[in-house]
Design a protein around this motif. Structure first.
Motif, short mmCIF file in Angstrom:
data_model
loop_
_atom_site.label_atom_id
_atom_site.label_comp_id
_atom_site.label_asym_id
_atom_site.label_seq_id
_atom_site.Cartn_x
_atom_site.Cartn_y
_atom_site.Cartn_z
N GLU A 202 0.79 -1.24 0.00
CA GLU A 202 0.00 0.00 0.00
C GLU A 202 0.81 1.27 0.00
OE1 GLU A 202 -3.60 0.12 2.11
OE2 GLU A 202 -4.21 -1.76 1.16
N GLY A 203 2.00 1.27 0.63
CA GLY A 203 2.74 2.54 0.55
C GLY A 203 3.79 2.75 1.61
N LEU A 204 4.16 4.02 1.78
CA LEU A 204 5.24 4.41 2.68
C LEU A 204 4.75 5.41 3.72
CD1 LEU A 204 8.16 4.98 0.11
CD2 LEU A 204 7.87 3.01 1.64
N HIS A 205 5.42 5.41 4.85
CA HIS A 205 5.06 6.26 5.99
C HIS A 205 6.35 6.83 6.56
CE1 HIS A 205 3.52 6.25 10.46
NE2 HIS A 205 3.57 7.47 9.96
N ILE A 206 6.41 8.15 6.65
CA ILE A 206 7.60 8.78 7.22
C ILE A 206 7.13 9.81 8.24
CG2 ILE A 206 9.69 10.14 6.74
CD1 ILE A 206 9.02 9.07 3.70
N PHE A 207 7.47 9.59 9.50
CA PHE A 207 7.04 10.50 10.58
C PHE A 207 8.30 10.98 11.27
CE2 PHE A 207 5.95 11.07 15.13
CZ PHE A 207 4.98 12.04 15.01
N ALA A 208 8.58 12.28 11.15
CA ALA A 208 9.88 12.77 11.62
C ALA A 208 9.83 13.33 13.03
CB ALA A 208 10.41 13.83 10.65
N GLY A 209 8.65 13.59 13.58
CA GLY A 209 8.63 14.12 14.95
C GLY A 209 7.38 14.92 15.21
N SER A 210 7.28 15.43 16.42
CA SER A 210 6.02 15.95 16.93
C SER A 210 6.20 17.35 17.51
CB SER A 210 5.72 14.96 17.99
OG SER A 210 4.67 14.78 18.55
N GLN A 211 5.05 18.01 17.79
CA GLN A 211 5.04 19.30 18.51
C GLN A 211 6.01 20.31 17.90
OE1 GLN A 211 3.06 20.87 20.14
NE2 GLN A 211 4.21 22.51 21.03
N ASN A 212 5.80 20.62 16.62
CA ASN A 212 6.62 21.62 15.96
C ASN A 212 5.77 22.85 15.71
OD1 ASN A 212 8.57 22.94 14.30
ND2 ASN A 212 9.41 20.93 13.81
N LEU A 213 6.29 24.02 16.09
CA LEU A 213 5.54 25.27 15.90
C LEU A 213 6.13 26.10 14.76
CD1 LEU A 213 4.89 26.18 19.64
CD2 LEU A 213 3.15 25.68 17.91
N LYS A 214 7.17 25.59 14.12
CA LYS A 214 7.81 26.33 13.02
C LYS A 214 7.35 25.75 11.69
CE LYS A 214 11.83 28.25 15.20
NZ LYS A 214 12.22 27.44 16.39
N ALA A 215 6.54 26.54 10.98
CA ALA A 215 6.00 26.06 9.71
C ALA A 215 7.12 25.67 8.75
CB ALA A 215 5.11 27.13 9.10
N GLU A 216 8.19 26.47 8.73
CA GLU A 216 9.25 26.18 7.74
C GLU A 216 9.93 24.84 8.04
OE1 GLU A 216 10.88 29.09 10.70
OE2 GLU A 216 8.93 28.74 9.83
N ALA A 217 10.01 24.47 9.33
CA ALA A 217 10.63 23.18 9.67
C ALA A 217 9.73 22.03 9.24
CB ALA A 217 10.89 23.12 11.17
N THR A 240 0.96 1.53 -5.40
CA THR A 240 1.07 2.37 -4.20
C THR A 240 -0.18 3.23 -4.05
OG1 THR A 240 3.47 2.47 -4.43
CG2 THR A 240 2.44 4.18 -3.08
N ARG A 241 -0.81 3.15 -2.87
CA ARG A 241 -2.06 3.88 -2.64
C ARG A 241 -1.90 5.04 -1.69
NH1 ARG A 241 -7.05 0.27 -1.62
NH2 ARG A 241 -7.47 2.32 -0.80
N SER A 242 -0.85 4.96 -0.88
CA SER A 242 -0.79 5.93 0.21
C SER A 242 0.64 6.33 0.52
CB SER A 242 -1.44 5.30 1.44
OG SER A 242 -0.72 5.59 2.59
N ILE A 243 0.84 7.64 0.62
CA ILE A 243 2.11 8.16 1.11
C ILE A 243 1.79 9.01 2.33
CG2 ILE A 243 4.09 9.65 0.62
CD1 ILE A 243 4.14 7.10 -1.06
N ASN A 244 2.21 8.54 3.50
CA ASN A 244 1.93 9.26 4.74
C ASN A 244 3.17 10.07 5.10
OD1 ASN A 244 1.81 10.01 7.48
ND2 ASN A 244 0.28 8.43 7.88
N LEU A 245 3.02 11.40 5.08
CA LEU A 245 4.16 12.28 5.31
C LEU A 245 4.24 12.75 6.76
CD1 LEU A 245 4.06 14.46 2.07
CD2 LEU A 245 5.51 12.49 2.56
#
Ligand SMILES: *Cc1c(COP(=O)(O)O)cnc(C)c1O
Length: 413
Positions: A202-217, A240-245
């Motif tokens: 079905e696809g790929l999942h990439i989760f880099a972190g949480s609680q970010n207040l900086k839009a550019e980051a 591939t059906r799903s790319i979770n960013l």
């Protein structure tokens, strides 16, 4: 620093007041407390929850798949409500699986991540028909074996541990050596296992972190994640059906923090969607948010049990504390303790005389602090203390059994 220059909390104007009382879900705090059965309690405001998602939807590009990360607030009534507003749910245990399924979320729209899924959990998930986000090569082998043994198809996405980190995130969950996700270097091996076991790709999942207040980051992390997908396009199985960013959208908890600016994030996601339509036709771009959806809609309310002064310092000691609200006590991933926004919920009038107080809970440990040296209207025994930004990582993220006090109540109003 003079009081005037001190950093302030972002205004907590999502809740109204009436006759000097904080209003949650249309009820003043005293009436609400009685209706719930007394303090301490968490109250989540339905109107704020659905309004928050509507506003987010309006800001984000059409067609973007919005998922709710159940771990932020797994209260069944909250999950039921959110189920009507999001495209899918992300779960991280068999317990959360049950909550999402009971809320009526279609198994097709549930994804199950988590670094240590037990065989029994994998079997339950496969029987349910939800998508598994495999986080290691060993897990892929186990999923392959279970698919063979049960004969039920296992829907699979791979969670990737990227070779970058989300800057300025509260909690980093990608980059470097991590228990989460499959190192991007091992992606070819993982894809080989997907083929060998004939798992349903079905696809790929990439989760880099949480609680970010900086839009550019956040934009940078989503760009880097998307570039990672593009760099491996040729290797991906068909369909591939799903790319979770990932997500990582933060909310302002501490003095000086500001609300996240969604505009640059939305613009970047729209560009990624356009490119995905060419590069991976049939695939949808997903994001997964927890605290951004529920955090601001919840308050924790407790009551002053004692007012005492010790060597010149005034303490308000309440019936609630870190056993219900670990994050507000500063013991949930904070390096330096900072205050959550708090108020005396039955003394909300402007221009009341203020005093500097420290609010602590009833536990016999110096860790049990709800607010340290804050300026509030003068409060006494019986008054209500409200801790804002408490709709995520509250009740379920706190050590309720510690010291044997009553459990916290929760209400969706
Ligand atoms: C915890 C978690 C989330 C939610 O994080 P928030 O900061 O609440 O938005 C999303 N995705 C994954 C994989 C998580 O582990």
């Amino acid at each position: 620093m003079s009081a005037a220059n001190r950093p302030r909390h972002a205004p907590m104007d999502q809740f109204g007041t009436e006759s000097g009382e904080l209003v949650i879900g249309g009820l003043g705090v005293q009436r609400l407390s009685t209706r719930i059965g007394g303090t301490p309690f968490y109250a989540y405001d339905r109107g704020l929850l659905s309004g928050r998602i509507d506003a987010l939807r309006a800001a984000l590009p059409r067609g973007l798949q919005l998922h709710y990360a159940v771990k932020a607030n797994p209260m069944p009534a909250v999950v039921d409500l959110l189920a009507q507003h999001v495209d899918g749910m992300d779960i991280a245990s068999a317990g959360e699986l049950a909550v999402a399924l009971n809320a009526g979320v279609a198994p097709a729209n549930i994804s199950f991540a988590g670094p240590g899924k037990r065989d029994e959990e994998l079997i339950q998930a496969i029987a349910s028909g939800v998508r598994l986000h495999a986080e290691s090569l060993g897990e892929l082998e186990r999923i392959g074996r279970i698919q063979r043994d049960t004969g039920w198809p296992a829907r699979i996405a791979l969670r990737i541990n990227p070779d970058f980190e989300l800057k300025s995130a509260g909690m980093r969950m990608g980059g470097g050596a991590k228990p989460f996700g499959i190192d991007v270097e091992a992606l070819p091996t993982a894809l080989e296992l997907v083929r060998r076991h004939a798992l349903k790709w079905e696809g790929l999942h990439i989760f880099a972190g949480s609680q970010n207040l900086k839009a550019e980051a956040i934009v940078e992390a989503q760009q880097l994640s998307w570039q990672l997908v593009l760099a491996h396009l040729e290797q991906l199985p068909p369909g591939t059906r799903s790319i979770n960013l990932g997500g990582g959208f933060g909310i302002p908890y501490f003095p000086g923090e500001k609300h996240l600016d969604l505009a640059p994030i939305a613009k970047n996601l729209a560009q990624i969607q356009d490119q995905a339509a060419q590069a991976l036709p049939g695939a949808k771009i997903e994001i997964e948010l927890g605290r951004y959806l529920t955090g601001s809609a919840g308050v924790y309310v407790c009551r002053v049990v004692e007012r005492k002064s010790s060597r010149g310092k005034i303490f308000l000691i309440t019936d609630g504390g870190m056993h219900h609200h670990l994050p507000a006590s500063g013991n949930f991933g904070q390096v330096l303790r900072k205050n959550y926004p708090v108020a005396i919920a039955n003394r909300m009038e402007a221009n009341l005389p203020l005093e500097t107080v420290t609010i602590t809970g009833p536990l016999c440990t110096p860790l049990d602090v709800l607010a340290d040296q804050v300026e509030l209207p003068r409060a006494d025994v019986g008054d209500f203390v409200a801790v804002f930004q408490s709709g995520a990582y509250g009740a379920s993220a706190s050590p309720q059994a510690f010291l044997g006090h009553p459990e916290v109540r929760e209400a969706l109003v």
